[in-house]
Design a protein around this motif. Structure first.
Motif, PDB file in Angstrom:
ATOM      1  N   UNK A 110      17.164  46.802  14.979  1.00 35.49           N
ATOM      2  CA  UNK A 110      16.323  47.847  14.407  1.00 35.49           C
ATOM      3  C   UNK A 110      15.441  48.589  15.414  1.00 35.49           C
ATOM      4  N   UNK A 111      15.058  47.931  16.516  1.00 33.97           N
ATOM      5  CA  UNK A 111      14.162  48.603  17.454  1.00 33.97           C
ATOM      6  C   UNK A 111      14.916  49.523  18.417  1.00 33.97           C
ATOM      7  N   UNK A 112      16.246  49.514  18.347  1.00 26.44           N
ATOM      8  CA  UNK A 112      17.020  50.306  19.304  1.00 26.44           C
ATOM      9  C   UNK A 112      17.658  51.523  18.633  1.00 26.44           C
ATOM     10  N   UNK A 152      17.104  55.876  15.255  1.00 29.21           N
ATOM     11  CA  UNK A 152      17.039  54.440  14.973  1.00 29.21           C
ATOM     12  C   UNK A 152      17.802  54.149  13.683  1.00 29.21           C
TER      13      UNK A 152
ATOM     14  N   UNK B  26      10.244  47.552  24.037  1.00 30.41           N
ATOM     15  CA  UNK B  26      10.573  48.265  22.801  1.00 30.41           C
ATOM     16  C   UNK B  26      10.149  47.468  21.572  1.00 30.41           C
ATOM     17  N   UNK B  30       7.696  49.053  18.793  1.00 30.93           N
ATOM     18  CA  UNK B  30       8.140  49.312  17.432  1.00 30.93           C
ATOM     19  C   UNK B  30       7.410  48.421  16.438  1.00 30.93           C
ATOM     20  N   UNK B 103      18.704  39.338  13.620  1.00 29.21           N
ATOM     21  CA  UNK B 103      18.786  40.111  14.864  1.00 29.21           C
ATOM     22  C   UNK B 103      19.217  39.223  16.038  1.00 29.21           C
TER      23      UNK B 103
END
Lengths: 262, 204
Positions: A110-112, A152, B26, B30, B103
């Motif tokens: 999700x952060x990329x 994103x 990142x 985020x 993730x």
């Protein structure tokens, strides 16, 4: 290794082979044979659908072939390499270079951004930054998201996320794409587009696609369909025989059965 | 295609430090809210540590004697506050692991080995510790400035032992980063052990 390769050279067209693949789960006193002696040979470049109701052992088979779980008994060969002989780092290499995964829930990081998601496996594979960007852009353009490079996942629709996932699965030119219910979280039309895209990739790049699915659209485009039930292969149908049965009572029963199991 | 399998051999995956730093950075950007809560633990602990050391620097500068009882009590308080900070960071990192269950599984499916996952979590925690410690250090120093202006002559603060203060400010930041990394080690190790099949579970 060379001698072994020579001895088994007549198998070189098989990208995946399983022999007496068995996975037993022990839950307290109950023993569950999730897979029970499965022998399956998958040729290079095939498009295979694995069909079966929930709890049939479909996911377990999928995990074994993808090197995500170890069998209790039996063997999985990928490119004629026995997966049981590999250590953790070598398994990671296979997951990185040889197998591309597509998930029901897309599973983008999700952060990329879309592009970063696609270049991540290339980073692991040790590709140069220039090559990563070039390949990443080309792949995103190929799946129709050339204008979404820096979005994103939260800024993309489900169908777009799954396209990114397909591009990511192809990042390191794998031999196999494993797709676990790739259309289950998508509406009918988007799901169909995703399946067609997978088939195109399969034809263009010669990548073997193995897809666990409930989706009967998959049947139309699969080379072979493996029906799994109670941890064993019930039957394997190839395209010719499917086309033969389409429109007959047999087919109606088949679809009724599969829908019931959803 | 057929010669493909013959030339096929298994190699090693890699994660260059630059990319690891980028990914960790990142994650902080985020998930800024969560990151700030984690950093707040270090920030408060280090603020207290720096305020105690600033006080010592003032006393040293004014040529007074340091009361050994007060010093002892302060040492205990500092240790306790740093322990509390460490527990807070650990807790926060455990939550981060749970949040990123799928993730982490996905990363492993893409070729990450356990070490990459540990690295990413430790770098992230080290960065947060560094930022938290710098902010905390400045805050502790400013608080001590205010306190000494109220309770002492203004000259006392500015006449403090600046070399002592400077060196200990740097120690405080290093301690902040160190505590942060150590506190994240256990959660990171647990994250790394997650099986890649975790990525497939849709209910998390």
């Amino acid at each position: 290794m060379a001698a072994e390769a020579a001895r088994e050279s007549h198998f070189e067209d098989y990208v995946v082979r399983t022999r007496k693949l068995t996975r037993i789960y022990q839950m307290g006193d109950t023993v569950l044979r999730a897979l029970d002696g499965v022998d399956l040979d998958i040729k290079r470049g095939e498009y295979i659908s694995i069909m079966g109701p929930s709890g049939s052992g479909k996911s377990t088979l999928f995990n074994m072939v993808g090197g995500l779980d170890k069998p209790t008994e039996g063997t999985v060969f990928i490119n004629e390499t026995d997966m049981a002989q590999l250590d953790a780092a070598e398994l990671a290499w296979i997951r990185c270079r040889t197998v591309g995964y597509i998930f029901q829930t897309f599973n983008l990081i999700p952060v990329m951004t879309a592009l970063e998601n696609i270049t991540l496996p290339m980073v692991f594979a040790g590709m140069s930054t220039d090559e990563q960007l070039q390949r990443g852009r080309a792949l995103l353009e190929r799946v129709g998201l050339g204008d979404r490079l820096h979005h994103r996942p939260s800024e993309l629709s489900g169908g777009q996320q799954q396209r990114v996932a397909i591009a990511r699965a192809l990042a390191n030119d794998p031999d196999i794409i494993l797709a676990d219910e790739p259309t289950a979280n998508l509406d009918l039309r988007t799901g169909k587009e995703i399946i067609e895209l997978l088939r195109e990739m399969n034809e263009e790049r010669g990548v073997t696609v193995i897809s666990a699915t409930h989706d009967l659209h998959m049947i139309d485009i699969s080379d072979r369909i493996v029906w799994v039930r109670d941890g064993a292969i019930e039957k394997i149908e190839d395209r010719a025989s499917i086309e033969l049965t389409v429109g007959q009572v047999d087919w109606e029963e088949e679809s009724g059965q599969a829908e019931e199991s959803e | 295609m057929s010669d493909h399998s013959k030339s096929w051999k298994v190699g090693k995956v890699s994660l260059p430090p630059r990319v690891a730093l980028e990914i960790s950075w990142k994650n902080i950007q985020v998930r800024f809210g969560r990151a700030m809560i984690t950093a707040a633990g270090t920030c408060l602990g280090i603020a207290f540590l720096v305020s105690v050391w600033a006080n010592i620097a003032i006393v040293l500068g004014s040529g007074e004697q340091i009361d050994p009882d007060v010093e002892m009590r302060n040492t205990w308080l500092v240790i306790m506050s740093l322990l509390v900070a460490a527990v807070g960071i650990s807790n926060s990192m455990f939550m981060a692991v749970t949040e990123r269950y799928r993730e982490i599984g996905t990363m492993k499916c893409l070729g990450a080995v356990d070490r990459f996952v540990v690295e990413l979590f430790l770098i992230e925690s080290g960065m947060l510790g560094g930022v938290g410690a710098i902010i905390g250090g400045i805050a502790g120093f400013l608080v001590m400035l205010l306190v000494s202006l109220v309770k002492r002559k203004a000259g006392d603060f500015f006449g403090m032992d600046w070399s002592y203060m400077g060196a200990h400010f740097v120690y405080a930041i290093l301690i902040g980063m160190f505590i942060s990394v150590v506190a994240a080690a256990f959660p990171a190790a647990r994250a790394a052990k997650l099986p890649p099949a975790a990525a497939l579970r849709s209910d998390v």
